[in-house]
Design an enzyme around this catalytic site. Structure first.
Site, PDB file in Angstrom:
ATOM      1  N   ASN A   1      -0.631   4.530  -2.672  1.00 25.81           N
ATOM      2  CA  ASN A   1      -0.824   4.455  -1.232  1.00 25.81           C
ATOM      3  C   ASN A   1      -2.318   4.455  -0.927  1.00 25.81           C
ATOM      4  O   ASN A   1      -2.993   3.506  -1.245  1.00 25.81           O
ATOM      5  CB  ASN A   1      -0.068   5.538  -0.472  1.00 25.81           C
ATOM      6  CG  ASN A   1       0.046   5.192   1.009  1.00 25.81           C
ATOM      7  OD1 ASN A   1      -0.007   4.025   1.355  1.00 25.81           O
ATOM      8  ND2 ASN A   1       0.147   6.167   1.864  1.00 25.81           N
TER       9      ASN A   1
ATOM     10  N   SER B   1       7.997  -0.060   2.482  1.00 29.15           N
ATOM     11  CA  SER B   1       6.733  -0.534   1.913  1.00 29.15           C
ATOM     12  C   SER B   1       6.370  -1.894   2.476  1.00 29.15           C
ATOM     13  O   SER B   1       7.230  -2.655   2.912  1.00 29.15           O
ATOM     14  CB  SER B   1       6.899  -0.658   0.399  1.00 29.15           C
ATOM     15  OG  SER B   1       5.770  -1.268  -0.172  1.00 29.15           O
ATOM     16  N   SER B   2       5.065  -2.191   2.447  1.00 29.40           N
ATOM     17  CA  SER B   2       4.603  -3.539   2.796  1.00 29.40           C
ATOM     18  C   SER B   2       4.373  -4.379   1.552  1.00 29.40           C
ATOM     19  O   SER B   2       4.022  -5.561   1.654  1.00 29.40           O
ATOM     20  CB  SER B   2       3.268  -3.471   3.541  1.00 29.40           C
ATOM     21  OG  SER B   2       3.395  -2.756   4.728  1.00 29.40           O
TER      22      SER B   2
ATOM     23  N   GLY C   1      -3.285  -3.672  -0.036  1.00 24.04           N
ATOM     24  CA  GLY C   1      -3.922  -3.711   1.278  1.00 24.04           C
ATOM     25  C   GLY C   1      -3.051  -3.210   2.408  1.00 24.04           C
ATOM     26  O   GLY C   1      -3.214  -3.644   3.556  1.00 24.04           O
ATOM     27  N   GLY C   2      -2.124  -2.303   2.090  1.00 23.26           N
ATOM     28  CA  GLY C   2      -1.323  -1.677   3.136  1.00 23.26           C
ATOM     29  C   GLY C   2      -0.593  -2.688   3.986  1.00 23.26           C
ATOM     30  O   GLY C   2      -0.018  -3.658   3.481  1.00 23.26           O
TER      31      GLY C   2
ATOM     32  N   ASP D   1       4.190   6.742   4.136  1.00 23.84           N
ATOM     33  CA  ASP D   1       4.848   5.473   4.449  1.00 23.84           C
ATOM     34  C   ASP D   1       6.177   5.684   5.173  1.00 23.84           C
ATOM     35  O   ASP D   1       6.769   4.725   5.685  1.00 23.84           O
ATOM     36  CB  ASP D   1       5.074   4.637   3.179  1.00 23.84           C
ATOM     37  CG  ASP D   1       3.832   3.838   2.797  1.00 23.84           C
ATOM     38  OD1 ASP D   1       2.891   3.776   3.609  1.00 23.84           O
ATOM     39  OD2 ASP D   1       3.793   3.281   1.690  1.00 23.84           O
TER      40      ASP D   1
ATOM     41  N   GLN E   1       2.546   8.738  -0.838  1.00 20.10           N
ATOM     42  CA  GLN E   1       3.485   7.748  -0.313  1.00 20.10           C
ATOM     43  C   GLN E   1       4.384   8.325   0.784  1.00 20.10           C
ATOM     44  O   GLN E   1       5.032   7.570   1.512  1.00 20.10           O
ATOM     45  CB  GLN E   1       4.325   7.213  -1.477  1.00 20.10           C
ATOM     46  CG  GLN E   1       4.504   5.709  -1.515  1.00 20.10           C
ATOM     47  CD  GLN E   1       3.272   4.894  -1.847  1.00 20.10           C
ATOM     48  OE1 GLN E   1       2.725   4.230  -0.962  1.00 20.10           O
ATOM     49  NE2 GLN E   1       2.823   4.930  -3.080  1.00 20.10           N
TER      50      GLN E   1
ATOM     51  N   THR F   1      -1.617  -0.371  -4.785  1.00 23.13           N
ATOM     52  CA  THR F   1      -2.202  -1.157  -4.315  1.00 23.13           C
ATOM     53  C   THR F   1      -3.092  -1.707  -5.227  1.00 23.13           C
ATOM     54  O   THR F   1      -3.790  -1.434  -5.423  1.00 23.13           O
ATOM     55  CB  THR F   1      -2.276  -0.703  -3.324  1.00 23.13           C
ATOM     56  OG1 THR F   1      -1.762  -0.329  -2.510  1.00 23.13           O
ATOM     57  CG2 THR F   1      -2.552  -1.680  -3.189  1.00 23.13           C
TER      58      THR F   1
HETATM   59  O1  DON Z   1       3.807   0.491   0.134  1.00 18.09           O
HETATM   60  C1  DON Z   1       2.975   0.302   1.002  1.00 18.09           C
HETATM   61  O2  DON Z   1       3.132  -0.466   1.926  1.00 18.09           O
HETATM   62  C2  DON Z   1       1.653   1.031   0.925  1.00 18.09           C
HETATM   63  N1  DON Z   1       1.850   2.302   0.293  1.00 18.09           N
HETATM   64  C3  DON Z   1       0.665   0.158   0.190  1.00 18.09           C
HETATM   65  C4  DON Z   1      -0.699   0.774   0.130  1.00 18.09           C
HETATM   66  C5  DON Z   1      -1.759  -0.171  -0.236  1.00 18.09           C
HETATM   67  O3  DON Z   1      -1.567  -1.350  -0.389  1.00 18.09           O
HETATM   68  C6  DON Z   1      -3.092   0.390  -0.383  1.00 18.09           C
HETATM   69  N2  DON Z   1      -4.003  -0.662  -0.679  1.00 18.09           N
HETATM   70  N3  DON Z   1      -5.049  -0.929  -0.892  1.00 18.09           N
END
Ligand code: DON
Length: 577
Positions: A408, A459-460, A480-481, A430, A427, A388
Site C-alpha cells: 500500500n 484494490s485498484s 500508483g494507488g 484500502d 492495506q 505497488t
Molecule cells: O491495492 C491498492 O489499490 C493499493 N493498495 C495500491 C497502492 C499503490 O499502488 C501504491 N503505489 N505506489
C-alpha cells in the site's frame, strides 16, 4: 504514491513547461535518474520483462536462462523486488498475478494473494466512541496491517506453474540482500519523506540508516536480516510464514504493538485462484483483474462508454476531457459497488452492461465538464439482484504474466518486524473505514467495502494482458494507488490508437487522472499551456502533481519481437533475450 496535497501553482508549472519545451517529455527528470530519453527499453525474440527494479528484471532473465518457466522468472523477480523496493512491496504485503498460458484452449488465471483483514477485525475498528474516524489509524502502526499474502501467493504460483526448485528462485533475492546495492534516487526520497514515522521505532530505524545516519542516494544498503528470513523461506516455505520463526516473530510483534494479526491468521491465510475478467475491445481480447480489484471493472466501464468515439483522431484536449469524464463516472460506480466477492455477493454485470455505458456516455457533454456532485453512482438496487510495483513478462511460447505487488503506502504501516527485515503493509486503509470517508488516495467506499474478519479490501491494482487472435500482445500494469487503472488504460490506448506501435512513447507521454471525487483532473507535468487553458474553459478543476503511477509493459510487436519498457519516472529494469 500519495496523491493528496501536492499542488504546485499553475503559474509555476507553465514556467517549467516553457523552460523544458525542447524535451518531448518535460515531465520526466531524466537527469535526476542519470538516464536519457532513449533509455528504459529492451527487445528480443525469446522473452522480455519490465519491472520496477533493475535487479529484479535481471533476476527474471537469469532464471529464464537457467531453463525456468515464465512463472519461475516472475517469482524470482518478485522476491528480488521485495529486496530492491522495500518501500513498495514485500513479504509483509500482497498482490495479484494474472497469467495467460498457451494451449489448445487458452488457460487464463488470476491468483489473488491480497492481504485479508485479521480475524478479530471489526467494521468500526477505526472509529471512536462518537463514530468518528480516528485519523491515521488505518495508515500508521500495527493496527493498519492486514494479514500478508505474498509468500503463500508465490508458493501457489510455483506449485502450479514452476519447474525449477523453489530454493533456486530465491537465490537472486538472497544474493542482493546480502551483497546490497546503491540507494537510488526515489528510495532516498521516500526514506526522507517518511523519516518521521520510520524513526519512531528503533528496529525500523536500523533498516533505513547506516551508522546512525539516514540512508541517502548513493549509500550502500545491505539487508542481512531479510537475507536470513529469505533463506529460511527458501528452506521451508510451507512452514516459515505460517508457523515458523518468521510467523512467530510477526505474531509476537503484533501483540506488543496493539496489532490484530495472530499466528492463527497467518496459518489460515490462503491465496485464491479466480477467473480473470474478459472484454472484447478494438478487435482484441483484454484479460483484466476481477474483484476484489476494482481495476478491471473501471477499465471496462471506461472503454464501454467510449466505444463509439474516434479516440485515435480526437483533438488532444477533447481526448483528455472525454477520457476524464469517463473516469469520473466509472469511479463513482466503483465507490458504491465493488467489494470482496467472497463476502459481498453482487453482480458486476449491471456495471459492465452496454446499456449502462450508453446511459453514462449520453450524460457527457463535449467541451463541458460535468460537476461530480451531479453524478449518481450506480444504486445498490441495480446491483442487488444476485447478490505497488508491477512486473510484466512474455515469452516465445505464448505465455504472458502481469503481476502487481504492494505494501500500500511507502513502507506500508512504517513498521518492520524485528530481526526479519520485513516491512508490514497498511492495506487496512484500502477498506472503507466509514461510508463517505475518503482513504489516503481520496477514494470513497460503501458497505460493499466495509471491514470484516478475513475480508479482502478493494484494490485498484490492474494487472492486464491483451490478446490479439488468441495470442498475448501486451502485458501491462502499474503501481500508483487510485491512478493505476486510469494510467494503464492510457498507455494501451496510446500504443494501439494514439501513438501507434511506439511503446516507449506510449509509456513516456504525460498522463492524467480523474476519480470522481475530488472533482478534478490530476495532470502530470508536461501538458501544454494551451491544453490547460482549454480544460479550464470547459469547467474542469485541475491539479498538477508529480505523484503518478508507474507503468511497466512488455509488448509483442507486429514483427513478433518482444519489447519491454520500464517507466522512466522511477527505478526500473527492462531485459530481453
Ligand atoms: O491495492 C491498492 O489499490 C493499493 N493498495 C495500491 C497502492 C499503490 O499502488 C501504491 N503505489 N505506489
Amino acid at each position: 504514491m500519495i496523491p493528496m496535497g501536492f499542488r504546485i501553482s499553475l503559474i509555476l508549472i507553465s514556467g517549467i513547461l516553457l523552460g523544458c519545451a525542447s524535451s518531448p517529455y518535460p515531465h520526466i527528470d531524466f537527469k535526476g535518474w542519470d538516464r536519457t530519453e532513449t533509455c528504459c527499453l529492451a527487445s528480443g525474440k525469446k522473452m522480455a520483462v519490465a519491472s520496477g527494479g533493475t535487479h529484479a528484471s535481471q533476476a527474471a532473465l537469469e532464471i529464464s536462462q537457467m531453463g525456468g518457466t515464465l512463472a519461475d522468472a516472475a517469482v524470482a523477480a518478485a522476491f528480488t523486488l521485495a529486496v530492491e523496493r522495500p518501500q513498495s512491496l514485500g513479504l509483509g504485503g500482497g498482490g495479484f498475478f494474472l497469467y495467460s498460458q498457451p494451449g489448445k484452449k487458452r488457460n487464463d488465471v488470476f491468483v489473488d494473494f491480497r492481504e485479508v483483514a485479521p480475524g478479530v477485525a471489526t467494521a468500526k475498528m477505526f472509529r471512536d466512541s462518537q463514530d468518528q474516524v480516528i485519523p491515521l489509524q488505518s495508515r500508521f502502526g500495527a493496527k493498519a496491517v492486514a494479514t500478508p499474502g505474498f509468500v503463500p501467493g508465490m508458493l501457489l504460483i510455483h506449485k502450479k506453474w514452476g519447474k525449477l526448485p523453489w530454493a533456486k528462485l530465491l537465490q537472486p533475492a538472497i544474493r542482493l540482500a546480502r551483497q546490497g546495492f546503491r540507494v537510488y534516487p526515489s528510495l532516498a526520497r521516500r526514506i526522507d519523506e517518511e523519516k518521521k514515522a520510520l524513526l519512531e521505532d528503533s528496529y525500523t530505524k536500523s533498516l533505513i540508516s547506516i551508522n546512525g545516519e539516514l540512508l541517502k542516494k548513493g549509500d550502500w544498503i545491505r539487508q542481512l536480516d531479510l537475507a536470513q528470513t529469505l533463506e529460511r523461506i527458501a528452506e521451508n516455505p510451507q512452514r516459515e510464514m505460517r508457523s515458523g520463526i518468521t510467523a512467530q516473530k510477526i505474531a509476537a510483534f503484533m501483540k506488543t504493538r496493539g496489532g490484530l494479526i495472530s499466528q492463527k491468521d497467518l496459518l489460515r491465510y490462503q491465496a485464491v485462484i479466480r477467473k480473470p475478467l474478459e472484454f472484447q475491445w478494438n478487435g482484441k481480447t483484454l484479460l483484466l483483474a476481477p474483484p476484489p480489484s476494482a481495476g478491471g471493472v473501471v477499465v471496462i466501464e471506461m472503454l464501454n462508454m467510449l466505444a463509439r468515439d474516434a479516440l485515435d483522431r480526437m483533438e488532444p484536449s477533447e481526448y483528455v476531457h472525454l477520457l476524464s469524464e469517463s473516469m469520473r463516472r466509472a469511479y463513482a460506480d466503483r465507490s458504491q459497488a465493488i467489494g470482496d466477492p467472497d463476502f459481498h455477493k453482487f453482480s458486476i454485470e449491471p456495471l459492465l452492461s452496454y446499456s449502462r455505458a450508453e446511459k453514462l456516455r449520453a450524460s457527457i457533454t463535449s467541451g463541458q465538464a460535468t460537476p461530480s456532485k451531479a453524478i449518481r453512482p450506480i444504486s445498490s438496487e441495480d446491483l442487488k439482484e444476485n447478490h505497488t510495483t508491477q512486473l510484466s513478462l512474455m515469452d516465445e511460447a505464448g505465455n504472458a504474466i502481469a503481476m502487481t505487488l504492494s505494501l500500500n503506502e511507502f513502507f506500508g504501516c512504517r513498521l518492520a518486524v524485528p530481526e526479519t527485515g520485513i516491512f508490514l503493509n497498511n492495506q487496512m486503509d484500502d477498506f472503507s473505514s466509514k461510508p463517505g470517508e475518503p482513504n489516503v488516495f481520496g477514494l470513497l467506499g460503501a458497505e460493499a467495502n466495509s471491514i470484516a474478519p478475513f475480508k479482502r479490501p478493494v484494490s485498484s491494482m490492474t494487472p492486464t494482458i491483451i490478446l490479439d487472435r488468441g495470442r498475448p500482445v501486451l502485458a501491462i500494469g502499474a503501481a500508483g494507488g487510485s491512478k493505476i487503472s486510469t494510467h494503464v488504460t492510457q498507455v494501451f490506448l496510446n500504443l494501439f490508437l494514439r501513438t501507434p506501435d511506439d511503446l516507449r512513447k506510449a509509456v513516456f507521454s504525460p498522463r492524467f487522472h480523474h476519480q470522481w471525487l475530488p472533482d478534478q483532473i490530476t495532470l502530470e507535468n508536461g501538458f501544454s499551456e494551451k491544453m490547460i487553458r482549454t480544460l479550464k474553459t470547459m469547467g474542469h478543476s485541475l491539479e498538477i502533481s508529480d505523484r503518478t503511477a508507474l507503468v511497466q509493459t512488455v509488448w509483442r510487436n507486429p514483427e513478433g519481437s518482444f519489447v519491454a519498457v520500464f517507466d522512466p519516472r522511477d527505478e526500473g529494469g527492462a531485459e530481453a533475450q
